[in-house]
Design a protein around this motif. Sequence first.
Motif, PDB file in Angstrom:
ATOM      1  N   GLY A 107       0.795  -1.222   0.000  1.00  0.00           N
ATOM      2  CA  GLY A 107       0.000   0.000   0.000  1.00  0.00           C
ATOM      3  C   GLY A 107       0.828   1.272   0.000  1.00  0.00           C
ATOM      4  N   ALA A 108       0.335   2.278   0.740  1.00  0.00           N
ATOM      5  CA  ALA A 108       1.000   3.580   0.777  1.00  0.00           C
ATOM      6  C   ALA A 108       2.397   3.486   1.383  1.00  0.00           C
ATOM      7  CB  ALA A 108       0.151   4.573   1.570  1.00  0.00           C
ATOM      8  N   ALA A 109       2.566   2.612   2.369  1.00  0.00           N
ATOM      9  CA  ALA A 109       3.879   2.468   2.990  1.00  0.00           C
ATOM     10  C   ALA A 109       4.911   2.012   1.968  1.00  0.00           C
ATOM     11  CB  ALA A 109       3.811   1.480   4.152  1.00  0.00           C
TER      12      ALA A 109
ATOM     13  N   LEU B 283       8.479   6.859   6.193  1.00  0.00           N
ATOM     14  CA  LEU B 283       7.840   6.129   7.292  1.00  0.00           C
ATOM     15  C   LEU B 283       6.530   6.757   7.773  1.00  0.00           C
ATOM     16  CD1 LEU B 283      11.030   5.337   9.407  1.00  0.00           C
ATOM     17  CD2 LEU B 283       9.732   3.755   7.961  1.00  0.00           C
ATOM     18  N   GLU B 284       6.007   7.733   7.041  1.00  0.00           N
ATOM     19  CA  GLU B 284       4.771   8.366   7.515  1.00  0.00           C
ATOM     20  C   GLU B 284       3.613   7.380   7.561  1.00  0.00           C
ATOM     21  OE1 GLU B 284       4.338  11.916   5.000  1.00  0.00           O
ATOM     22  OE2 GLU B 284       4.688  13.096   6.807  1.00  0.00           O
ATOM     23  N   ALA B 285       3.330   6.737   6.449  1.00  0.00           N
ATOM     24  CA  ALA B 285       2.208   5.795   6.418  1.00  0.00           C
ATOM     25  C   ALA B 285       2.475   4.591   7.310  1.00  0.00           C
ATOM     26  CB  ALA B 285       1.941   5.343   4.974  1.00  0.00           C
ATOM     27  N   ALA B 286       3.718   4.156   7.351  1.00  0.00           N
ATOM     28  CA  ALA B 286       4.063   2.927   8.068  1.00  0.00           C
ATOM     29  C   ALA B 286       3.882   3.038   9.574  1.00  0.00           C
ATOM     30  CB  ALA B 286       5.508   2.534   7.758  1.00  0.00           C
ATOM     31  N   THR B 287       3.735   4.256  10.089  1.00  0.00           N
ATOM     32  CA  THR B 287       3.553   4.434  11.539  1.00  0.00           C
ATOM     33  C   THR B 287       2.089   4.472  11.952  1.00  0.00           C
ATOM     34  OG1 THR B 287       3.692   6.842  11.278  1.00  0.00           O
ATOM     35  CG2 THR B 287       5.743   5.664  11.784  1.00  0.00           C
ATOM     36  N   ASP B 288       1.184   4.402  11.011  1.00  0.00           N
ATOM     37  CA  ASP B 288      -0.250   4.408  11.316  1.00  0.00           C
ATOM     38  C   ASP B 288      -0.621   3.059  11.935  1.00  0.00           C
ATOM     39  OD1 ASP B 288      -2.970   4.544  11.456  1.00  0.00           O
ATOM     40  OD2 ASP B 288      -3.298   4.898   9.313  1.00  0.00           O
ATOM     41  N   SER B 289      -0.866   3.056  13.241  1.00  0.00           N
ATOM     42  CA  SER B 289      -1.113   1.803  13.954  1.00  0.00           C
ATOM     43  C   SER B 289      -2.549   1.293  13.795  1.00  0.00           C
ATOM     44  CB  SER B 289      -0.800   1.983  15.445  1.00  0.00           C
ATOM     45  OG  SER B 289      -1.597   3.019  16.004  1.00  0.00           O
TER      46      SER B 289
END
Length: 393
Positions: free
Chosen positions: A48-50, A298-304
């Motif tokens: 996805g976005a990540a 890492l913006e998207a990847a930090t969305d828990s």
Amino acid sequence: MRNSTVRAVNHLTTRWAAAQAPAGDTSSVFTAAGVWPLLALLADGSGGAARAELAHALGIPAEAAAGAARELLAALAGVRGLRTATGLWAKAGLPLEEDWSAKLPAGARGMLTGNPDADAKTLDAWASDRTGGLIERMPVLLDEHSLLVLASALALRLRWIQPFDEAYGEPFAGPWAGRPVRTLVRSTSLLDRVRVAHGPSGAVTLLEVVGTAGVDVHLVLGEPEAPVGDTLTTAIAAVTKALPATGASLLPDGSPGPGLAVAAVAAYSPEPRLDIETVAFEVRSEHDLLDHARLFGLEAATDSDRGHFPGISSQPLAIASARQSALARFHAEGFEAAAVTAFGAAAGCAPTRPRYRARRAEVYFDRPFGFLTVHRTSRLVLAAGWVAEPDSP
């Protein structure tokens, strides 16, 4: 190592350098060469976005990232004086995708117990062992919910081809004026060890200090009011040959660069000479990469609220911590000193006049400056940083 990978890592170093605090009143050291392989391994298992953000930060397609990371780490392991390592620790019961695990570089594999104190001791011991005690703690935030830790370690030790003499002095001007500092001095006939490049904030002086293991350190001095980012990015472009830099043998007389003086002088020998004076320093830094999440993709990847790494595990995963601890020391290690004292007496005569005109250059690093550690063959920037405070006696 592939030129495309070197360019990608150096581009991340340049972007990180540009993000440094502009005033230069804080020392720092950072290594994108330690971050890039981990981002590449994450990108390989992301979706996805990540995945799109990580690929953009890496500068290569996500599907090629794991192979590039393995190749880079293997090449770094072949650099004399440089130790590299990777490690993966997963919580018991976390299912890992075999396709992703199989692409990981050889390295430590371990288990997280869910006890943060016990896990921290295990990870700290790994960090200390892999860096020879230079970094004593793993820079990761652990709690009972931690599922996975992916880490890299780099440790470099080199000796100078030509050592420095160590002395003590006090700069006459600038922010270090009147302060006792550990001064390092030496001379060479190789004028072009010092060069000048020009960037958006004016001239930048670069001094190449040659190491014995194919790795060199470049000291970097910009204009007094130049932002740190401009000075470092100009220097990175110069050492990677993306920007021309002129050696002192071709520079005009006068002060063609910050901290640099060049002149033709009366001399007893026609041999040119470059006199160098700098300072010893030790810099330690702790970086929270999530402070620059966009820079590292890492913006998207930090969305828990959702999972971003289906290629790593069927259990949803998000990035909770991304940090780096770094250290740099510049000193006269390996330097050995000897002294010869002689008293002589003879009938005196008038001194002879100098017979030659010789090229002389002097370079002084007596105010805040930058540094780059560069693999000589590939031009890969292994580490970069800024020295706001020198070592004191």
